[in-house]
Motif scaffolding. Structure first.
Motif, short mmCIF file in Angstrom:
data_model
loop_
_atom_site.label_atom_id
_atom_site.label_comp_id
_atom_site.label_asym_id
_atom_site.label_seq_id
_atom_site.Cartn_x
_atom_site.Cartn_y
_atom_site.Cartn_z
N GLY A 151 162.39 -37.63 106.26
CA GLY A 151 161.45 -38.73 106.16
C GLY A 151 162.02 -40.10 106.48
O GLY A 151 161.29 -41.09 106.43
N GLU A 152 163.31 -40.20 106.84
CA GLU A 152 163.88 -41.53 107.07
C GLU A 152 163.39 -42.15 108.37
O GLU A 152 163.63 -43.34 108.62
N ASP A 153 162.70 -41.37 109.21
CA ASP A 153 162.13 -41.90 110.45
C ASP A 153 160.67 -42.31 110.30
O ASP A 153 160.04 -42.70 111.29
N VAL A 177 166.93 -38.54 98.12
CA VAL A 177 166.82 -37.13 98.50
C VAL A 177 165.82 -36.97 99.63
O VAL A 177 166.04 -36.21 100.58
N GLU A 178 164.70 -37.72 99.56
CA GLU A 178 163.66 -37.59 100.58
C GLU A 178 162.75 -38.82 100.52
O GLU A 178 162.47 -39.36 99.45
N VAL A 179 162.33 -39.28 101.72
CA VAL A 179 161.33 -40.33 101.80
C VAL A 179 159.97 -39.64 101.87
O VAL A 179 159.73 -38.79 102.74
N LEU A 180 159.08 -39.99 100.95
CA LEU A 180 157.79 -39.31 100.82
C LEU A 180 156.73 -40.00 101.66
O LEU A 180 156.66 -41.25 101.69
N ALA A 181 155.91 -39.22 102.34
CA ALA A 181 154.83 -39.75 103.18
C ALA A 181 153.51 -39.73 102.42
O ALA A 181 153.36 -39.02 101.41
N ASP A 182 152.56 -40.51 102.89
CA ASP A 182 151.24 -40.51 102.25
C ASP A 182 150.49 -39.23 102.62
O ASP A 182 150.99 -38.37 103.35
N GLU A 209 148.12 -38.63 104.58
CA GLU A 209 147.87 -38.46 106.01
C GLU A 209 149.15 -38.22 106.79
O GLU A 209 149.10 -37.88 107.97
N GLY A 210 150.31 -38.44 106.13
CA GLY A 210 151.60 -38.19 106.77
C GLY A 210 152.01 -39.22 107.78
O GLY A 210 152.95 -39.00 108.56
N GLY A 211 151.37 -40.38 107.76
CA GLY A 211 151.67 -41.38 108.77
C GLY A 211 152.51 -42.54 108.29
O GLY A 211 153.07 -43.27 109.10
N ARG A 212 152.61 -42.73 106.95
CA ARG A 212 153.35 -43.89 106.44
C ARG A 212 154.13 -43.51 105.20
O ARG A 212 153.89 -42.50 104.55
#
Length: 753
Positions: A406-408, A573-578, A580-583
């Motif tokens: 998720g870092e990108d 550990v992980e960057v979590l997305a909303d 919709e998976g866009g932000r």
């Protein structure tokens, strides 16, 4: 402004000192934790002579006045019951050191969130050739000596006159006229065969340059019964050799080979023989028949990168040897690297080092060439063929990645890019971070992390008076960020920031701290064995997090609309997305525990995790250098060029300095010291013969020819001064120190106007 703290200085009035003596200036203040101490010289336009940085309890000395380098030593005052004091020892005094010296202390005022400066009364120090206290005492002896000398001279003169009169009388008495003798018939010159005639003497002076004829020799000729030999050496290097047109030094001789013109010395010049003799450029004749030893060519050195590492290296080189010529190449049209694009906008005092770099760039033996991308426009191998030595000092342009899923995602930025955005780095001007979220998370707890947090939370009234870019101000004006969490994988005693940066966060107007009390359990007992600088930092952190604030501080916090806080023992550990998976919607953190103690403590995962909701994640886990040319050795694991005291391993004539040499560690003073070490290594190699500088190298002449062929036009330092003038004028119009140009195209347009 009224100050509630005092400063003092001794000696406090007038001091007379002799040449090559030393003087002590003691500066003290009632403060126990000042930010720094300056020593200025007022007679030379308030020139900064030395600066003591007192961050984190450590004393770091910087000497902006290069003529005082190595001549100032600092000793802390140990007998002060309260406050802070230092004794500055100035040695090797010269006549030019006569000045009005005064100390100026800097202190961070929590009520205003600003640095205050308070100067002392100062001391006038006059340097004289003789001891002024003995002058009046010795006047009688001086007058007596003058009278005795005059009497002795008069006596000797009378004796000489008497001796001359007696000699004239004796000569007149014994004089007898001699008989006239028949004059001798002049002898004819001996016959000399043309094939045996000497064409030129072995001490003829010329140059290897065909257009640089340095002299002519007059061969033997007979005149008035006496054989004479005359040598003429011209001083004009730029005359035309092919036509033999020159003016003889300090004489009226004029010779024109093609114009057929001769002066009254026609007989003399009818015997002139012109000789061409290949010798080194600096060959010459000191006196008749004795030739000087040819001197070596000026060493040419190239520095790649114009940040602190590059400029400090160049500064030391031009000072260490009087024959070195240094050329500095920079990828951007503007100089100064991280001083311009990395230092926080609200730290203008740190940027004062630009004044020293400007003096170096304007040195007669130093040149700046901007808009030259080494590795693309010109290779390192081409630089090595043109220069005796090449010093790589292009810093750390890369970012260390977190290496987590998720870092990108949009909303995740590196601190390097975010800092470049608000500081006007051209490649970051299109960053446009989304500041519409309420909570921002910064990974890392160093000075850069706190700079970013401070910019996100500072009142606009403070930032408007800095050189922060206008697009950044507009974005911050619309920002919805009200809470900033600063995450670290270890504990409070391993925090990487300095006490100055932490104090600025604690006293930031309109904000209040938000800590987790459990992170500080048992910390008070652990402070007993901690070194003093680390102890002061941790005590301030502990006081901010745990202690009950005073009445004024409690009132200030109650009015705060924004919060900030440290979170310790956490790793991403992980960057979590909303949905919709866009932000970016949050970040998952692993909970750690420490094994070991002190700076050597290691973070170990406990298996627990926790999620933090946020819309902005900024990674401040460090910069890294990147390779720019395949011919240069590079350690990918350490992200540095492998070196020994700045000498690139297994490569003669190639050196490195700054962060490329050590990695991204320390402050500007640290970079200064390691750059000086590299410059000393290079000078040692030149002096010992390890680096051969006897053969000529074309330097920038050949490189500029290559760049012209490739369509690259360098930016000189005078071109940069045009850019600087435009930025300063734009800043003055809006009440800022400068308004930076944000694109390379705009910079080049101004530079070439």
């Amino acid at each position: 402004m009224l100050y509630n703290w005092t400063v003092s200085q001794s000696p406090s009035s007038l001091s007379f000192m002799r040449v090559n003596s030393s003087v002590e200036i003691t500066c003290s203040t009632s403060l126990s934790d000042p930010e720094g101490l300056y020593l200025y010289g007022r007679f030379h336009g308030d020139k900064s002579i030395v600066y003591l940085s007192l961050h984190d309890g450590q004393v770091v000395k910087t000497t902006p006045a290069t003529e005082f380098t190595g001549r100032i030593h600092v000793t802390p005052e140990q007998q002060m019951e309260a406050g802070t004091g230092f004794t500055l020892h100035l040695s090797g005094l010269e006549l030019s050191d006569t000045d009005f010296y005064y100390c100026s202390w800097t202190h961070f005022v929590s009520q205003t969130g600003r640095l205050e400066n308070q100067p002392s009364n100062g001391t006038v120090i006059i340097i004289t050739e003789h001891d002024p206290h003995l002058h009046c005492r010795d006047q009688i002896w001086d007058l007596t000596s003058i009278c005795l000398s005059a009497a002795a001279f008069t006596g000797v003169l009378l004796l000489i006159i008497v001796a001359l009169i007696l000699q004239c009388r004796t000569f007149k008495k014994n004089f007898r006229p001699a008989r006239a003798e028949k004059p001798l018939r002049p002898r004819s010159p001996p016959h000399v065969c043309p094939q045996h005639r000497t064409l030129c003497s072995p001490y003829m002076v010329t140059s290897t340059n065909a257009l640089d004829f340095r002299g002519i020799l007059l061969t033997d000729f007979h005149r008035s019964k006496q054989r004479q030999k005359t040598q003429l050496v011209t001083k004009q290097h730029d005359k035309q050799y092919s036509g033999f047109n020159f003016s003889v030094f300090q004489s009226s001789f004029v010779l024109s080979h093609k114009g057929k013109t001769m002066s009254g010395y026609k007989l003399l010049f009818s015997k002139v023989k012109l000789c061409k003799w290949t010798r080194p450029l600096n060959a010459g004749v000191v006196r008749r028949g004795v030739a000087t030893t040819p001197s070596s060519y000026s060493p040419r050195v190239c520095v790649v990168g114009s940040g602190p590492g590059g400029f400090y290296t160049a500064q030391h080189l031009v000072k260490a040897r009087q024959d070195i010529e240094v050329d500095i190449y920079e990828r951007l049209p503007v100089p100064f690297g991280l001083v311009r694009f990395g230092v926080a906008p609200d730290h203008p005092e740190v940027k004062n080092v630009i004044n020293t770099f400007t003096q170096t760039a304007n040195h007669a033996r130093c040149r700046f060439y901007g808009n030259v991308n080494v590795g693309k426009d010109v290779s390192v191998e081409e630089l090595r063929r043109a220069y005796h030595a090449v010093i790589l000092s292009y810093g750390a342009e890369g970012n260390r990645s977190m290496g987590v899923p998720g870092e990108d995602l949009p909303g995740v930025y590196s601190a390097k890019d975010f800092v470049g955005w608000y500081n006007g780095l051209p490649r970051c001007r299109e960053l446009s971070p989304d500041l519409s979220c309420e909570t921002a998370v910064i990974l890392g707890q160093g000075n850069v992390a706190l700079d970013v947090a401070r910019v996100l939370l500072s009142p606009l009234d403070i930032l408007k008076k800095t050189d922060i870019t206008q697009p950044t101000l507009e974005a911050l004006a619309e920002s919805q960020v009200r809470r900033v969490l600063i995450i670290g994988r270890r504990g409070p005693t391993q925090i990487a920031c300095t006490i100055k940066e932490l104090r600025e966060m604690v006293n930031l107007p309109g904000t209040k701290p938000e800590m987790v009390a459990a992170d500080f359990e048992g910390l008070s007992e652990a402070l007993k064995d901690v070194p003093r600088p680390r102890k002061r930092l941790t005590e301030l952190l502990l006081k901010t997090a745990v202690d009950v604030p005073g009445e004024k501080e409690q009132e200030r916090r109650s009015k705060a609309s924004r919060t900030w806080g440290f979170r310790f023992f956490r790793s991403p550990v992980e960057v979590l997305a909303d949905t919709e998976g866009g932000r970016t919607a949050g970040i998952r953190l692993a909970v750690n525990r420490l094994e070991g103690s002190g700076d050597g403590a290691r973070a170990v995962l406990t298996g627990e995790v926790e999620d933090v909701s946020c819309g902005l994640v900024i990674s401040s886990i460090g910069y890294k250098s990147i390779p720019i040319d395949s011919s240069v050795p590079f350690d990918s694991h350490k992200a540095i060029v492998p070196n020994t005291m700045g000498r690139v391993q297994q490569t003669t004539g190639l050196y490195c300095s700054g962060w490329l040499k050590t990695g991204p560690t320390g402050v500007i003073a640290t970079t200064m010291n390691n750059s000086f070490d590299t410059a000393r290594s290079l000078v040692e190699d030149m002096d010992s013969g390890t680096l051969d500088v006897s053969a000529a190298r074309p330097g920038s002449q050949s490189i500029c020819a290559l760049l012209e062929e490739r369509g690259v036009k360098p930016v000189t330092f005078s071109d940069w001064e045009k850019i600087n003038s435009v930025e300063t004028r734009r800043g003055e119009a809006v009440g800022k120190p400068r308004e930076k140009l944000l694109s390379v195209e705009e910079m080049l347009q101004v530079a070439r106007a």
